[in-house]
Design an enzyme around this catalytic site. Structure first.
Site, PDB file in Angstrom:
ATOM      1  N   VAL A 142     -84.646 -95.384 -99.895  1.00 33.44           N
ATOM      2  CA  VAL A 142     -83.346 -94.729 -99.720  1.00 33.44           C
ATOM      3  C   VAL A 142     -82.496 -95.490 -98.708  1.00 33.44           C
ATOM      4  O   VAL A 142     -81.303 -95.740 -98.939  1.00 33.44           O
ATOM      5  CB  VAL A 142     -83.524 -93.268 -99.280  1.00 33.44           C
ATOM      6  N   ASP A 161     -87.287 -99.423 -88.341  1.00 35.64           N
ATOM      7  CA  ASP A 161     -88.351 -98.955 -89.225  1.00 35.64           C
ATOM      8  C   ASP A 161     -89.646 -99.643 -88.823  1.00 35.64           C
ATOM      9  O   ASP A 161     -89.770-100.862 -88.967  1.00 35.64           O
ATOM     10  CB  ASP A 161     -88.011 -99.279 -90.682  1.00 35.64           C
ATOM     11  N   ALA A 221     -83.144 -86.474 -95.106  1.00 37.30           N
ATOM     12  CA  ALA A 221     -84.581 -86.777 -95.217  1.00 37.30           C
ATOM     13  C   ALA A 221     -85.398 -85.493 -95.125  1.00 37.30           C
ATOM     14  O   ALA A 221     -85.633 -84.830 -96.132  1.00 37.30           O
ATOM     15  CB  ALA A 221     -84.978 -87.777 -94.134  1.00 37.30           C
ATOM     16  N   ARG A 222     -85.816 -85.114 -93.929  1.00 39.52           N
ATOM     17  CA  ARG A 222     -86.548 -83.873 -93.704  1.00 39.52           C
ATOM     18  C   ARG A 222     -86.003 -83.204 -92.442  1.00 39.52           C
ATOM     19  O   ARG A 222     -85.779 -83.860 -91.415  1.00 39.52           O
ATOM     20  CB  ARG A 222     -88.049 -84.139 -93.551  1.00 39.52           C
ATOM     21  N   ASP A 246     -78.409 -81.952 -94.996  1.00 38.08           N
ATOM     22  CA  ASP A 246     -78.839 -81.469 -96.301  1.00 38.08           C
ATOM     23  C   ASP A 246     -80.208 -80.798 -96.211  1.00 38.08           C
ATOM     24  O   ASP A 246     -80.663 -80.203 -97.184  1.00 38.08           O
ATOM     25  CB  ASP A 246     -78.896 -82.638 -97.296  1.00 38.08           C
ATOM     26  N   GLU A 251     -86.966 -74.051 -94.570  1.00 35.17           N
ATOM     27  CA  GLU A 251     -86.215 -73.987 -95.829  1.00 35.17           C
ATOM     28  C   GLU A 251     -86.788 -72.915 -96.745  1.00 35.17           C
ATOM     29  O   GLU A 251     -88.010 -72.847 -96.915  1.00 35.17           O
ATOM     30  CB  GLU A 251     -86.215 -75.352 -96.520  1.00 35.17           C
ATOM     31  N   HIS A 270     -80.059 -78.832 -99.589  1.00 32.77           N
ATOM     32  CA  HIS A 270     -81.106 -79.763-100.025  1.00 32.77           C
ATOM     33  C   HIS A 270     -80.826 -80.248-101.457  1.00 32.77           C
ATOM     34  O   HIS A 270     -81.680 -80.176-102.337  1.00 32.77           O
ATOM     35  CB  HIS A 270     -82.485 -79.101 -99.943  1.00 32.77           C
ATOM     36  N   ALA A 272     -79.579 -83.458-102.134  1.00 30.02           N
ATOM     37  CA  ALA A 272     -79.364 -84.910-102.167  1.00 30.02           C
ATOM     38  C   ALA A 272     -80.001 -85.595-103.368  1.00 30.02           C
ATOM     39  O   ALA A 272     -79.420 -86.507-103.959  1.00 30.02           O
ATOM     40  CB  ALA A 272     -79.857 -85.552-100.873  1.00 30.02           C
TER      41      ALA A 272
END
Length: 317
Positions: A142, A161, A221-222, A246, A251, A270, A272
């Site tokens: 992504v 990363d 992402a999360r 998002d 959740e 959520h 995306a």
């Protein structure tokens, strides 16, 4: 007939769980009759669920993140766990771009004010994205697509990363930096890493304090990668300018979530990864894994999350 059902039905009976979230207890009651379990991020596949799956041969994730599946328990049981890497990368990157633009230019709150009778007297200057500095936290599938979309803004693209080397980060269109440098220098920060013990609450009060006061953070992402209470404080006190989210710590989020009442928080449910093409890719990838395992074959290595079950168990094909 949905494409997923159409793909799976030639290989056996398909039972759909419906739109409601299944609890681990629901799954544990049903799983003794199932050969394959295909789940979204809503369901928690616990050790108890794995143990109850006396016929279970595979747990397949509808999507990418597998933090809701107890992979060590599945590994101990000799059950492969698969996901669909890269299937929704373009969709999520495009959604992150949309959230970034909507958040920076405050489009949803201005639309609400306009409908309430306001006009240009409510406008406040915002930053321009052309020439801005963008920070990408996690430049996997992504993040790489997001970097590609950002090139048109002719700005500086930073990325961090721990799983991607500096040369590869450059090849993916970004400048490798550490997280602190990215936090301090970015005008926009977009999160695209997995949820792990190391990334949980990665963005908390201290890190928000390191960001520029006009900076915007986007998360597709999360949710738990951001400490939500710290974010609420940073937005209320204008430590940072805005956030586009998002995903949430819990959740679905409570209707009383304080983020919903903040004018500088843009929120979506959520969504995306939800595009026609992304779902087609996921359907085909998930079906491929399930059919291979039920046929006695190994799933594609890029989709397999616990390859050690084949290394340590000679009884598995």
């Amino acid at each position: 007939m949905s494409l997923l059902r159409k793909l799976l039905e030639p290989h056996g009976e398909v039972r759909e769980g419906g739109p409601e979230k299944w609890t681990p207890e629901d799954l544990a009651r049903g799983v003794p009759e199932w050969d394959a379990l295909l789940v979204t991020s809503r369901e928690q596949v616990t050790e108890e669920v794995i143990r109850a799956g006396s016929r279970l041969k595979i747990v397949a994730k509808f999507g990418v993140g597998v933090e809701n599946i107890d992979i060590p328990a599945a590994t101990r049981a000799g059950i492969p766990v698969t996901n669909c890497p890269g299937s929704n990368a373009i969709a999520v990157a495009e959604a992150a771009l949309a959230l970034m633009l909507s958040t920076v230019r405050r489009i949803p709150p201005y639309m609400r004010l306009l409908k309430e009778g306001a006009w240009r007297e409510v406008l406040e200057d915002t930053i321009e994205l052309t020439g801005a500095t963008f920070g990408i936290v996690g430049i996997g599938n992504v993040g790489r697509e997001f970097a590609r979309l950002l090139r048109g803004f002719e700005g500086r693209i930073l990325a961090t990363d721990p799983y991607v080397g500096p040369d590869e980060i450059r090849a993916r269109g970004a400048e490798p930096v550490d997280l602190d440098t990215l936090t301090r220098e970015s005008d926009i920060i977009s999160i695209h890493c997995s949820l792990t013990p190391e990334t949980r609450n990665m963005f908390g009060a201290d890190r928000f304090g390191m960001m520029k006061s006009h900076a915007v953070i986007v998360n597709c992402a999360r949710g738990p990668i951001i400490d939500e209470s710290a974010l609420v404080g940073a937005l209320r006190e204008e430590v940072i300018a805005a956030a586009g989210l998002d995903v949430f710590e819990s959740e679905p989020p409570s209707r009383e979530n304080p983020l919903f009442s903040l004018p500088n928080a843009i929120v979506t449910p959520h969504l995306a990864g939800s595009t026609h093409l992304a779902h087609e890719r996921i359907f085909h990838m998930a079906t491929e894994s399930i059919v291979k395992v039920l046929s006695g074959e190994r799933p594609d290595l890029k989709m397999l999350q616990n390859p050690e079950i084949y290394e340590n168990n000679s009884g598995i094909a």
